[in-house]
Design a protein around this motif. Structure first.
Motif, PDB file in Angstrom:
ATOM      1  N   GLN A 166       0.833  -1.340   0.098  1.00 50.14           N
ATOM      2  CA  GLN A 166       0.098   0.036  -0.251  1.00 50.14           C
ATOM      3  C   GLN A 166       0.617   0.927   0.013  1.00 50.14           C
ATOM      4  OE1 GLN A 166      -3.673  -0.046  -0.149  1.00 50.14           O
ATOM      5  NE2 GLN A 166      -3.160   1.665  -0.883  1.00 50.14           N
ATOM      6  N   ARG A 167       1.829   1.708   0.836  1.00 47.00           N
ATOM      7  CA  ARG A 167       2.447   2.523   0.903  1.00 47.00           C
ATOM      8  C   ARG A 167       2.805   3.096  -0.667  1.00 47.00           C
ATOM      9  NH1 ARG A 167       7.966   2.984   0.555  1.00 47.00           N
ATOM     10  NH2 ARG A 167       8.420   0.674   0.530  1.00 47.00           N
ATOM     11  N   ASP A 180       2.283   6.286  -2.705  1.00 47.36           N
ATOM     12  CA  ASP A 180       3.453   7.129  -3.201  1.00 47.36           C
ATOM     13  C   ASP A 180       3.212   7.782  -4.906  1.00 47.36           C
ATOM     14  OD1 ASP A 180       4.407   6.814  -0.808  1.00 47.36           O
ATOM     15  OD2 ASP A 180       6.207   6.071  -0.761  1.00 47.36           O
ATOM     16  N   LEU A 181       3.224   6.258  -5.589  1.00 47.70           N
ATOM     17  CA  LEU A 181       3.090   6.384  -6.929  1.00 47.70           C
ATOM     18  C   LEU A 181       1.682   7.361  -7.238  1.00 47.70           C
ATOM     19  CD1 LEU A 181       4.945   3.087  -8.137  1.00 47.70           C
ATOM     20  CD2 LEU A 181       5.996   5.410  -8.345  1.00 47.70           C
ATOM     21  N   ALA A 190      11.572   6.112 -12.438  1.00 46.45           N
ATOM     22  CA  ALA A 190      11.850   6.023 -11.086  1.00 46.45           C
ATOM     23  C   ALA A 190      11.366   6.614 -10.490  1.00 46.45           C
ATOM     24  CB  ALA A 190      13.042   7.736 -11.528  1.00 46.45           C
ATOM     25  N   ALA A 191      10.535   7.210 -10.293  1.00 43.10           N
ATOM     26  CA  ALA A 191       9.564   7.441  -8.861  1.00 43.10           C
ATOM     27  C   ALA A 191       8.859   5.304  -7.893  1.00 43.10           C
ATOM     28  CB  ALA A 191       8.122   8.281  -8.939  1.00 43.10           C
ATOM     29  N   ALA A 199      10.495   2.419  -3.744  1.00 40.79           N
ATOM     30  CA  ALA A 199      10.860   0.622  -2.847  1.00 40.79           C
ATOM     31  C   ALA A 199      11.856   0.789  -2.549  1.00 40.79           C
ATOM     32  CB  ALA A 199      10.616  -0.365  -4.250  1.00 40.79           C
ATOM     33  N   ASP A 200      12.753   1.224  -2.060  1.00 38.79           N
ATOM     34  CA  ASP A 200      13.764   0.871  -1.753  1.00 38.79           C
ATOM     35  C   ASP A 200      13.935   1.962  -0.240  1.00 38.79           C
ATOM     36  OD1 ASP A 200      16.417   0.663  -1.294  1.00 38.79           O
ATOM     37  OD2 ASP A 200      17.134   1.250  -2.632  1.00 38.79           O
TER      38      ASP A 200
END
Length: 165
Positions: A25-26, A30-31, A45-46, A51-52
């Motif tokens: 979900q995060r 974010d995207l 890139a986003a 994811a990191d």
């Protein structure tokens, strides 16, 4: 879906489109919340950045949706269809490789308590088996880092496939 459609979609529609790429979900939030993206590379890139890193809980949640390597994902969800397509690209395994993968999956699950995850796209069954055997020698901490990296690769590949250029 084209980038213009993704950028213009409602928040729920955008989130629903992202979920098959990676059901964390995060990452989805974010995207979806960072729209609009100027181009596909900005979106990818986003996706990498969001994811990191993944938390252990996020990794556990994501692994719950992934079938074992060499096994067909069940159901007809978008995520299951993506997994089926990715594993179909592996081609047919001979009996010895299929048996070795099954044995390796069991050993991995016994050692780490979770399914073995690897980006299947672009790899042969033999390459996956070699990686599985190597990863069986890892510590849980080493393996957690690799799983996060594999999830990132899978998510970004799926995202790239989802959004037309």
């Amino acid at each position: 879906m084209h980038l213009e459609q993704f950028n213009a979609a409602g928040r729920t529609e955008a989130a629903d489109a992202l979920r098959p790429c990676l059901d964390i979900q995060r990452w989805i939030d974010d995207l979806a919340d960072a729209r609009p993206y100027s181009d596909l590379e900005a979106l990818l890139a986003a996706g990498r950045l969001a994811a990191d890193p993944f938390t252990p809980a996020e990794i556990d949640a994501a692994l719950a949706h992934h079938p074992r390597i060499g096994e067909r994902a069940q159901g007809n969800s978008a995520e299951a269809r993506l997994s089926q397509s990715e594993q179909a690209g592996l081609g047919e395994a001979d009996a010895a490789v299929a048996e070795a993968l099954a044995d390796g999956n069991r050993a991995y699950e016994e050692k780490f308590g979770q399914v073995f995850l690897i980006r299947a796209a672009g790899r042969s069954r033999e390459e996956i088996l070699a990686a599985l055997n190597t990863r069986l020698g890892h510590s849980p901490a080493e393996e957690q880092e690799i799983i996060g990296q594999q999830l990132r690769e899978i998510a970004v590949l799926r995202l790239e496939g989802l959004i037309g250029k």
